[in-house]
Scaffold this motif. Structure first.
Motif, PDB file in Angstrom:
ATOM      1  N   MET A 168       0.839  -1.184   0.000  1.00  0.00           N
ATOM      2  CA  MET A 168       0.000   0.000   0.000  1.00  0.00           C
ATOM      3  C   MET A 168       0.876   1.237   0.000  1.00  0.00           C
ATOM      4  SD  MET A 168      -3.426  -0.615   2.060  1.00  0.00           S
ATOM      5  CE  MET A 168      -3.936   0.795   1.156  1.00  0.00           C
ATOM      6  N   GLU A 169       0.387   2.231  -0.653  1.00  0.00           N
ATOM      7  CA  GLU A 169       1.135   3.476  -0.786  1.00  0.00           C
ATOM      8  C   GLU A 169       0.258   4.637  -0.340  1.00  0.00           C
ATOM      9  OE1 GLU A 169       3.170   5.863  -4.450  1.00  0.00           O
ATOM     10  OE2 GLU A 169       3.118   3.668  -4.539  1.00  0.00           O
ATOM     11  N   GLU A 203      -9.584  -3.918   6.723  1.00  0.00           N
ATOM     12  CA  GLU A 203      -9.391  -5.128   7.524  1.00  0.00           C
ATOM     13  C   GLU A 203      -8.427  -6.077   6.818  1.00  0.00           C
ATOM     14  OE1 GLU A 203     -11.856  -8.627   9.839  1.00  0.00           O
ATOM     15  OE2 GLU A 203     -12.935  -7.320   8.465  1.00  0.00           O
ATOM     16  N   GLU A 204      -8.621  -6.287   5.530  1.00  0.00           N
ATOM     17  CA  GLU A 204      -7.721  -7.150   4.754  1.00  0.00           C
ATOM     18  C   GLU A 204      -6.300  -6.594   4.763  1.00  0.00           C
ATOM     19  OE1 GLU A 204      -7.355  -7.891   0.094  1.00  0.00           O
ATOM     20  OE2 GLU A 204      -9.193  -8.735   0.954  1.00  0.00           O
ATOM     21  N   ASP A 238      -7.868  -6.101  14.357  1.00  0.00           N
ATOM     22  CA  ASP A 238      -8.440  -6.958  13.319  1.00  0.00           C
ATOM     23  C   ASP A 238      -7.941  -8.389  13.397  1.00  0.00           C
ATOM     24  OD1 ASP A 238     -10.231  -5.249  12.029  1.00  0.00           O
ATOM     25  OD2 ASP A 238      -8.648  -4.365  10.825  1.00  0.00           O
ATOM     26  N   GLY A 239      -7.016  -8.671  14.291  1.00  0.00           N
ATOM     27  CA  GLY A 239      -6.511 -10.025  14.469  1.00  0.00           C
ATOM     28  C   GLY A 239      -5.592 -10.077  15.669  1.00  0.00           C
ATOM     29  N   GLY A 240      -5.585 -11.209  16.362  1.00  0.00           N
ATOM     30  CA  GLY A 240      -4.750 -11.372  17.540  1.00  0.00           C
ATOM     31  C   GLY A 240      -5.474 -10.946  18.804  1.00  0.00           C
ATOM     32  N   LEU A 275      -3.703  -4.445  13.435  1.00  0.00           N
ATOM     33  CA  LEU A 275      -4.577  -3.336  13.798  1.00  0.00           C
ATOM     34  C   LEU A 275      -4.379  -2.170  12.869  1.00  0.00           C
ATOM     35  CD1 LEU A 275      -2.962  -0.846  15.548  1.00  0.00           C
ATOM     36  CD2 LEU A 275      -2.667  -2.770  17.071  1.00  0.00           C
ATOM     37  N   TYR A 276      -5.349  -1.266  12.907  1.00  0.00           N
ATOM     38  CA  TYR A 276      -5.152   0.017  12.246  1.00  0.00           C
ATOM     39  C   TYR A 276      -5.395   1.117  13.245  1.00  0.00           C
ATOM     40  CZ  TYR A 276     -10.258   0.176  11.283  1.00  0.00           C
ATOM     41  OH  TYR A 276     -11.624   0.172  11.367  1.00  0.00           O
TER      42      TYR A 276
END
Length: 148
Positions: free
Chosen positions: A1-2, A14-15, A61-63, A108-109
């Motif tokens: 991603m940029e 999420e992805e 989003d995970g963990g 996460l974001y």
């Protein structure tokens, strides 16, 4: 991603968060807020920090892990277990950390308002991020709105 700066943008966050394999990647920088993706390895943490003039939103989003917050570095009077789907809201001036207590990375974001990091910056490790902050190479772009 940029990071394409303050131009319109849309992506599956999420992805993207689940695919992130670096400590922190800035993926969008606007005039008033910023989006980053993070991956925290098992047994590690974001690192205890405070942003005096920046509110922060984090979504797991995970963990799984534990979020701690408080008014002082040595007074973390808020503690909450967090996992997939949880959000964390950090008011400006609040000390905070997220520790990975699981056996897989936390994906996460984070949304910062106002912008907190350099445009498009990628920190592969926490140590790299800490070094950039120490030497002053991780600063918001001039075109962003910052508190006076």
């Amino acid at each position: 991603m940029e990071d394409h700066g303050p131009r319109p943008n849309a992506f599956n966050i999420e992805e993207a968060a689940l695919q992130t394999d670096v400590y922190r990647r800035v993926v969008w920088t606007g005039h008033f807020l910023q989006v980053t993706l993070m991956s925290i390895p098992p047994g590690e943490s974001i690192g205890l920090e405070v942003h005096e003039e920046t509110d922060q939103f984090l979504r797991i989003d995970g963990g799984k892990g534990v979020c701690v917050m408080g008014p002082e570095k040595d007074k973390l009077d808020f503690e909450q277990e967090v996992s997939d789907g949880w959000s964390i809201q950090v008011p400006a001036g609040t000390w905070h950390d997220v520790r990975n207590t699981g056996d897989e990375p936390i994906s996460l974001y984070t949304i910062y308002a106002p912008v907190h990091h350099s445009y498009g910056i990628v920190h592969r490790t926490k140590e790299e991020a800490e070094h950039a902050e120490e030497v002053g190479s991780d600063v918001p772009p001039r075109w962003t709105e910052q508190p006076s």
